[in-house]
Write an enzyme that holds these catalytic residues in place. Structure first.
Site, PDB file in Angstrom:
ATOM      1  N   LYS A 228       0.805  -1.227   0.000  1.00 54.99           N
ATOM      2  CA  LYS A 228       0.000   0.000   0.000  1.00 54.99           C
ATOM      3  C   LYS A 228       0.840   1.280   0.000  1.00 54.99           C
ATOM      4  CE  LYS A 228      -4.606  -1.245   0.847  1.00 54.99           C
ATOM      5  NZ  LYS A 228      -4.522  -2.593   1.414  1.00 54.99           N
TER       6      LYS A 228
ATOM      7  N   SER B 281       1.073  -9.955  -0.678  1.00 54.18           N
ATOM      8  CA  SER B 281       0.810  -8.520  -0.552  1.00 54.18           C
ATOM      9  C   SER B 281       1.259  -7.879   0.760  1.00 54.18           C
ATOM     10  CB  SER B 281      -0.675  -8.243  -0.784  1.00 54.18           C
ATOM     11  OG  SER B 281      -1.452  -9.027   0.095  1.00 54.18           O
TER      12      SER B 281
HETATM   13  C1  LIG Z   1      -5.239  -3.617   1.068  1.00 50.53           C
HETATM   14  C2  LIG Z   1      -4.629  -4.950   0.978  1.00 50.53           C
HETATM   15  C3  LIG Z   1      -5.035  -5.873  -0.002  1.00 50.53           C
HETATM   16  C4  LIG Z   1      -6.172  -5.621  -0.965  1.00 50.53           C
HETATM   17  O1  LIG Z   1      -6.025  -4.470  -1.739  1.00 50.53           O
HETATM   18  P1  LIG Z   1      -7.288  -3.755  -2.403  1.00 50.53           P
HETATM   19  O2  LIG Z   1      -6.733  -2.669  -3.220  1.00 50.53           O
HETATM   20  O3  LIG Z   1      -8.171  -3.248  -1.291  1.00 50.53           O
HETATM   21  O4  LIG Z   1      -8.029  -4.800  -3.193  1.00 50.53           O
HETATM   22  C5  LIG Z   1      -4.351  -7.076  -0.062  1.00 50.53           C
HETATM   23  N1  LIG Z   1      -3.372  -7.389   0.792  1.00 50.53           N
HETATM   24  C6  LIG Z   1      -2.951  -6.532   1.752  1.00 50.53           C
HETATM   25  C7  LIG Z   1      -1.855  -6.955   2.646  1.00 50.53           C
HETATM   26  C8  LIG Z   1      -3.567  -5.290   1.883  1.00 50.53           C
HETATM   27  O5  LIG Z   1      -3.149  -4.446   2.839  1.00 50.53           O
END
Ligand SMILES: *Cc1c(COP(=O)(O)O)cnc(C)c1O
Length: 330
Positions: free
Chosen positions: A50, A308
């Site tokens: 993010k 992510s």
């Molecule tokens: C926010 C987030 C997501 C999902 O992202 P979106 O843009 O809301 O679909 C996935 N993994 C992590 C670790 C996140 O912080």
């Protein structure tokens, strides 16, 4: 508007504050027919991708806007990213969150000098406080996903995957509000329209999937899930991500809590990574045999999975590791 040029334009501000993460082979998920690689966004300074969207959006603000401050409602990682980015750029960040957000995420944000404001039981209620601060204090809102500069920032992940692995034919992406998958899919499909994009959400509270089925943004009941970063709605006034997901995502897969836990254990024991639930869901697609049927034909031979994030309370992580295999699919 989001397009390949706006994503390219985001690479400079993103490179200044975020890491160009590695794309590494995951042998335990690969076999003779399929090579799988992990895009390690868990290795970002704040432990999640993010940061990319937040710093790209911040880099567009005037000195005056930065001084008046930025604000968002966040389940955690976006708030942490905005706080970190604002701190780097000398701006004041106010982060509004609901009582569902785990303590470890709250502490991490407070440690970045941001003002933390707890308001309500859901993302939507925390958002009401954001609207008030924008109206009364002149703060600038930088939302977690439904914002063109945020999408462009997240899209830089897609560019990096394409550069590092031009032969990639499938990408598996965690899905909540859809900012991540919108940016990544747009970047990769602009380069290779044949590429398959598979998005993954927890079955508990899958707002984007419910919206896709309804043909418009709808609200679903917010439920606690091990993938807590994937909780929250997509916003009834959704401007960008709903349409992008409609057009760019080839399949949405929903996971049980047990499948999320199994993927977390697998990635720890077999690959050596501590990932939060949201960061592990992509691997579950390859580990759950029931999903292989749903995906029949869509999984190619060169699959990139976006890991992510890593921001999980270590006590919760330990419980997941210790939980007996064979737990019920709920
Ligand atoms: C926010 C987030 C997501 C999902 O992202 P979106 O843009 O809301 O679909 C996935 N993994 C992590 C670790 C996140 O912080």
């Amino acid at each position: 508007m989001l397009n390949l040029q706006t994503i390219f334009a985001a690479t400079a501000p993103v490179a200044r504050y975020a890491v160009r993460t590695p794309l590494i082979p995951a042998h335990s998920l690969s076999d003779a027919k399929r090579e799988v690689r992990l895009k390690l966004e868990n290795t970002q300074p704040i432990g999640a991708f993010k940061l990319r969207g937040a710093v790209n959006a911040l880099s567009k603000l005037s000195t005056e806007q930065l001084q008046r401050g930025v604000v968002c409602a966040s389940t955690g990682n976006h708030g942490r990213a905005l706080a970190y980015g604002a701190q780097q750029m000398g701006a004041r960040a106010t982060i509004c969150m609901s009582t569902l957000v785990p303590q470890n995420k709250l502490d991490a944000i407070a440690a970045l000098d941001a003002d933390v404001r707890i308001h309500g039981q859901s993302q939507d209620e925390a958002q009401q406080l954001v609207d008030e601060l924008v109206a009364t204090q002149g703060m600038t809102e930088i939302p977690p996903f439904d914002h063109a500069d945020v999408l462009a920032g997240q899209g830089t992940i897609g560019l990096e995957i394409a550069q590092d692995w031009p032969e990639v034919d499938t990408v598996i992406v965690p899905l909540s509000g859809g900012g991540l998958v919108s940016g990544v899919a747009l970047a990769l499909k602009s380069i290779n329209p044949q590429l398959q994009v598979i998005a993954v959400s927890p079955a508990r509270g899958a707002a984007m999937q419910a919206s896709l089925q309804a043909g418009q943004p709808v609200e679903v009941k917010e439920l606690p899930t091990l993938a807590d970063s994937l909780g929250g709605g997509i916003g009834l006034q959704n401007q960008y991500t709903f349409e992008h997901v409609q057009h760019l995502v080839d399949e949405v897969v929903l996971l049980s809590e047990a499948a999320i836990a199994r993927a977390m254990r697998h990635l720890f024991w077999q690959e050596g990574w501590v990932l939060e639930g949201a960061g592990a869901v992509g691997a579950a697609v390859l580990l759950e045999s029931a999903l292989q049927q749903q995906l029949a034909g869509r999984l190619g031979q060169r699959v990139a999975i976006i890991a992510s994030g890593r921001n999980i309370d270590m006590q919760v992580f330990q419980q997941v590791l210790n939980a007996a295999e064979g737990e019920q699919d709920a």
